[in-house]
Design a protein around this motif. Structure first.
Motif, mmCIF file in Angstrom:
data_model
loop_
_atom_site.group_PDB
_atom_site.id
_atom_site.type_symbol
_atom_site.label_atom_id
_atom_site.label_comp_id
_atom_site.label_asym_id
_atom_site.label_seq_id
_atom_site.Cartn_x
_atom_site.Cartn_y
_atom_site.Cartn_z
ATOM 1 N N ASP A 49 -16.102 -21.600 -16.190
ATOM 2 C CA ASP A 49 -15.979 -20.877 -14.923
ATOM 3 C C ASP A 49 -17.337 -20.897 -14.217
ATOM 4 O OD1 ASP A 49 -15.087 -19.155 -12.921
ATOM 5 O OD2 ASP A 49 -15.653 -17.385 -14.092
ATOM 6 N N LEU A 50 -17.601 -21.993 -13.504
ATOM 7 C CA LEU A 50 -18.925 -22.182 -12.921
ATOM 8 C C LEU A 50 -18.991 -21.654 -11.489
ATOM 9 C CD1 LEU A 50 -19.507 -25.847 -14.161
ATOM 10 C CD2 LEU A 50 -20.414 -23.738 -15.177
ATOM 11 N N LEU A 51 -20.203 -21.301 -11.108
ATOM 12 C CA LEU A 51 -20.462 -20.854 -9.733
ATOM 13 C C LEU A 51 -21.192 -21.977 -9.006
ATOM 14 C CD1 LEU A 51 -20.890 -18.901 -7.354
ATOM 15 C CD2 LEU A 51 -22.773 -17.851 -8.643
ATOM 16 N N ARG A 52 -20.546 -22.527 -7.984
ATOM 17 C CA ARG A 52 -21.170 -23.621 -7.229
ATOM 18 C C ARG A 52 -21.880 -23.076 -6.005
ATOM 19 N NH1 ARG A 52 -16.693 -26.101 -8.985
ATOM 20 N NH2 ARG A 52 -17.058 -27.959 -10.235
ATOM 21 N N ILE A 53 -23.178 -23.331 -5.920
ATOM 22 C CA ILE A 53 -23.937 -22.993 -4.705
ATOM 23 C C ILE A 53 -24.750 -24.217 -4.329
ATOM 24 C CG2 ILE A 53 -25.638 -21.478 -3.629
ATOM 25 C CD1 ILE A 53 -24.958 -19.340 -5.651
ATOM 26 N N GLY A 54 -24.542 -24.703 -3.109
ATOM 27 C CA GLY A 54 -25.245 -25.915 -2.681
ATOM 28 C C GLY A 54 -24.931 -27.041 -3.646
ATOM 29 N N ASP A 55 -25.969 -27.686 -4.156
ATOM 30 C CA ASP A 55 -25.775 -28.822 -5.059
ATOM 31 C C ASP A 55 -25.735 -28.401 -6.525
ATOM 32 O OD1 ASP A 55 -25.869 -30.437 -2.840
ATOM 33 O OD2 ASP A 55 -28.047 -30.746 -2.980
ATOM 34 N N TYR A 56 -25.774 -27.118 -6.788
ATOM 35 C CA TYR A 56 -25.901 -26.653 -8.174
ATOM 36 C C TYR A 56 -24.615 -26.029 -8.691
ATOM 37 C CZ TYR A 56 -30.947 -27.383 -8.121
ATOM 38 O OH TYR A 56 -32.187 -27.936 -8.058
ATOM 39 N N GLU A 57 -24.412 -26.180 -9.996
ATOM 40 C CA GLU A 57 -23.338 -25.478 -10.685
ATOM 41 C C GLU A 57 -23.987 -24.533 -11.670
ATOM 42 O OE1 GLU A 57 -20.867 -28.529 -12.377
ATOM 43 O OE2 GLU A 57 -19.461 -28.343 -10.706
ATOM 44 N N LEU A 58 -23.733 -23.253 -11.502
ATOM 45 C CA LEU A 58 -24.394 -22.238 -12.324
ATOM 46 C C LEU A 58 -23.423 -21.663 -13.338
ATOM 47 C CD1 LEU A 58 -26.091 -20.369 -9.342
ATOM 48 C CD2 LEU A 58 -27.132 -22.122 -10.779
ATOM 49 N N ARG A 59 -23.924 -21.445 -14.544
ATOM 50 C CA ARG A 59 -23.112 -20.791 -15.566
ATOM 51 C C ARG A 59 -23.177 -19.279 -15.400
ATOM 52 N NH1 ARG A 59 -26.004 -24.386 -17.958
ATOM 53 N NH2 ARG A 59 -27.455 -22.822 -18.712
ATOM 54 N N SER A 60 -24.314 -18.806 -14.884
ATOM 55 C CA SER A 60 -24.513 -17.364 -14.743
ATOM 56 C C SER A 60 -24.185 -16.922 -13.317
ATOM 57 C CB SER A 60 -25.967 -17.019 -15.063
ATOM 58 O OG SER A 60 -26.255 -15.704 -14.621
ATOM 59 N N ARG A 61 -23.566 -15.772 -13.203
ATOM 60 C CA ARG A 61 -23.249 -15.191 -11.887
ATOM 61 C C ARG A 61 -24.220 -14.064 -11.544
ATOM 62 N NH1 ARG A 61 -18.340 -16.915 -9.977
ATOM 63 N NH2 ARG A 61 -17.510 -18.510 -11.351
ATOM 64 N N PHE A 62 -25.320 -14.054 -12.250
ATOM 65 C CA PHE A 62 -26.351 -13.028 -12.089
ATOM 66 C C PHE A 62 -27.553 -13.687 -11.416
ATOM 67 C CE2 PHE A 62 -28.367 -9.381 -14.851
ATOM 68 C CZ PHE A 62 -28.946 -8.836 -13.712
ATOM 69 N N LEU A 63 -27.929 -13.210 -10.257
ATOM 70 C CA LEU A 63 -29.163 -13.644 -9.609
ATOM 71 C C LEU A 63 -30.108 -12.456 -9.711
ATOM 72 C CD1 LEU A 63 -26.561 -14.937 -8.030
ATOM 73 C CD2 LEU A 63 -28.293 -15.789 -6.471
ATOM 74 N N ILE A 64 -31.308 -12.677 -10.229
ATOM 75 C CA ILE A 64 -32.166 -11.520 -10.503
ATOM 76 C C ILE A 64 -33.478 -11.585 -9.726
ATOM 77 C CG2 ILE A 64 -33.317 -12.448 -12.587
ATOM 78 C CD1 ILE A 64 -32.911 -9.609 -13.825
ATOM 79 N N GLY A 65 -33.894 -10.404 -9.262
ATOM 80 C CA GLY A 65 -35.149 -10.285 -8.519
ATOM 81 C C GLY A 65 -36.322 -10.074 -9.457
ATOM 82 N N THR A 66 -37.515 -10.336 -8.943
ATOM 83 C CA THR A 66 -38.710 -10.308 -9.791
ATOM 84 C C THR A 66 -39.703 -9.224 -9.372
ATOM 85 O OG1 THR A 66 -39.722 -11.980 -8.371
ATOM 86 C CG2 THR A 66 -38.548 -12.781 -10.313
ATOM 87 N N GLY A 67 -39.256 -8.288 -8.525
ATOM 88 C CA GLY A 67 -40.160 -7.231 -8.083
ATOM 89 C C GLY A 67 -40.048 -5.995 -8.958
ATOM 90 N N LEU A 68 -41.063 -5.147 -8.922
ATOM 91 C CA LEU A 68 -40.997 -3.770 -9.425
ATOM 92 C C LEU A 68 -40.940 -3.594 -10.939
ATOM 93 C CD1 LEU A 68 -38.353 -2.379 -6.880
ATOM 94 C CD2 LEU A 68 -40.832 -2.144 -6.711
ATOM 95 N N PHE A 69 -41.029 -4.671 -11.702
ATOM 96 C CA PHE A 69 -40.991 -4.513 -13.158
ATOM 97 C C PHE A 69 -42.287 -3.838 -13.629
ATOM 98 C CE2 PHE A 69 -37.615 -7.589 -12.767
ATOM 99 C CZ PHE A 69 -36.738 -7.230 -13.778
ATOM 100 N N PRO A 70 -42.209 -3.060 -14.719
ATOM 101 C CA PRO A 70 -43.406 -2.333 -15.172
ATOM 102 C C PRO A 70 -44.545 -3.265 -15.575
ATOM 103 C CG PRO A 70 -41.562 -2.025 -16.709
ATOM 104 C CD PRO A 70 -41.018 -2.696 -15.490
ATOM 105 N N ASN A 71 -44.227 -4.436 -16.110
ATOM 106 C CA ASN A 71 -45.275 -5.413 -16.435
ATOM 107 C C ASN A 71 -44.628 -6.784 -16.645
ATOM 108 O OD1 ASN A 71 -44.583 -5.842 -19.332
ATOM 109 N ND2 ASN A 71 -45.098 -3.670 -19.485
ATOM 110 N N PRO A 72 -45.452 -7.844 -16.638
ATOM 111 C CA PRO A 72 -44.904 -9.207 -16.747
ATOM 112 C C PRO A 72 -44.116 -9.443 -18.029
ATOM 113 C CG PRO A 72 -47.191 -9.292 -16.023
ATOM 114 C CD PRO A 72 -46.905 -7.864 -16.401
ATOM 115 N N TYR A 73 -44.523 -8.813 -19.117
ATOM 116 C CA TYR A 73 -43.823 -9.034 -20.382
ATOM 117 C C TYR A 73 -42.384 -8.518 -20.302
ATOM 118 C CZ TYR A 73 -42.323 -8.674 -25.199
ATOM 119 O OH TYR A 73 -41.590 -8.787 -26.349
ATOM 120 N N VAL A 74 -42.241 -7.279 -19.821
ATOM 121 C CA VAL A 74 -40.904 -6.691 -19.692
ATOM 122 C C VAL A 74 -40.067 -7.521 -18.718
ATOM 123 C CG1 VAL A 74 -39.632 -4.674 -18.825
ATOM 124 C CG2 VAL A 74 -41.620 -4.351 -20.309
ATOM 125 N N GLN A 75 -40.713 -7.984 -17.655
ATOM 126 C CA GLN A 75 -39.994 -8.807 -16.681
ATOM 127 C C GLN A 75 -39.433 -10.071 -17.329
ATOM 128 O OE1 GLN A 75 -41.600 -9.617 -12.662
ATOM 129 N NE2 GLN A 75 -41.526 -11.752 -13.275
#
Lengths: 66, 259
Positions: free
Chosen positions: B4-30
């Motif tokens: 059950d793939l998610l097609r966006i543009g030229d890509y087929e994604l297995r994951s339906r989760f897009l995640i942001g990279t802001g506000l994490f307590p530190n790089p390791y936890v991120q």
């Protein structure tokens, strides 16, 4: 040479190209993007883009965001 | 079973989760949270480099290279022209030609400006970007963005960072019904139940940052959100029962043993 970089005035010596500016700030090899007087430059264009007095330069990078 | 793939543009994604990279307590936890999320698409913002500081504060040093699709956003833009400028800067990095158009006119609500968003989308599609506009949960503007060539359309569930959940499930359902490109709920979700609800409405994926990064345990929350996406998706595909006003017994009344 007086340049406006990221909104602030900087007096830089011995810079001829955008590449020199990137090197001056120790940013070579880092994921930096440069814009000179509104024109976005790829890294390949840095050595061929001369800096001129009062040029407005933006140096940006990716930061955390959603 | 077909994946059950998610097609966006030229890509087929297995994951339906897009995640942001802001506000994490530190790089390791991120990094651990990104790993737990199994997200393939990571969002970033574009900002000026601090020339006074010698420290390398680039977010990319904390991300494993080659494992993810980068989705830079145009946050900070309040007009189409500003968003286009940020998009061009992002692409000049050579890291991605995907762009999340994000144009806010109001600092308090950060609500997207749909008119400027449409203008920017039209321009960037013509320039060959893979455009994922963040917009309001209005079925008409979502359709217009699709017609403008957006690779996916990303209506908000609620204002950015509020965690209020889906404020207008009816609209989201309509948007999904009429869409021919993936609909990704972006912004406003707070917890796993919000995520499952979004997926059950039939959206193709969710984009989250704050509810993971600001959770007490971001890594555990990333796992919870991943599972909620999977549960909601399967519930949607499996087809829920119709809602009824009154009870209907699971075993029937024909041979009631006490009679």
């Amino acid at each position: 040479m007086l340049l406006r970089i990221n909104g602030e005035e900087h007096e830089l010596r011995d810079v001829r190209t955008i590449l020199d500016v990137i090197e001056f700030f120790g940013l070579l090899g880092k994921p930096v993007v440069a814009e000179a007087d509104g024109k976005v430059l790829t890294a390949e264009q840095w050595p061929d883009t001369p800096v001129t007095a009062n040029m407005s330069i933006e140096l940006v990078h990716f930061v955390g965001g959603g | 079973m077909k994946p059950d793939l998610l097609r966006i543009g030229d890509y087929e994604l297995r994951s339906r989760f897009l995640i942001g990279t802001g506000l994490f307590p530190n790089p390791y936890v991120q990094m651990e949270a990104i790993k737990a999320s199994e997200a393939e698409v990571l969002t970033f913002a574009i900002r000026r480099i601090n020339l006074e500081s010698s420290a390398d504060d680039s977010i990319l040093q904390h991300v494993e290279e080659g494992k993810h699709i980068f989705l830079p956003n145009t946050s900070g833009a309040s007009t189409a022209d500003e968003a286009v400028r940020i998009a061009r800067l992002a692409r000049a990095s050579g890291l991605s030609d995907w762009i999340k158009v994000e144009i806010s006119a109001n600092e308090r609500t950060l609500m997207p400006d749909p008119i400027e968003t449409l203008k920017a989308t039209e321009i960037l599609v013509k320039e060959g970007f893979t455009v994922l506009p963040y917009t309001s949960d209005d079925p008409v503007i979502c359709k217009r963005l699709e017609e403008a060539g957006a690779a996916a359309v990303m209506p908000g569930a609620a204002p950015i960072g509020t965690g209020l959940g889906i404020l207008n499930a009816y609209n989201l359902g309509l948007i999904v019904e009429e869409a021919h490109v993936p609909i990704i709920v972006d912004a406003g979700l707070g917890s796993a139940s919000d995520v499952a609800q979004a997926m059950e409405l039939g959206v193709s994926g969710v984009l989250m940052n704050t509810p993971v990064a600001k959770a007490r345990d971001p890594v555990m929350m990333a796992t919870a959100m991943k599972l909620a996406i999977q549960a909601g998706r399967q519930s949607y595909l499996a087809g829920r029962i119709a809602r009824k006003q009154y009870a209907s017994a699971s075993s029937g009344f024909d041979e009631f043993i006490l009679k």
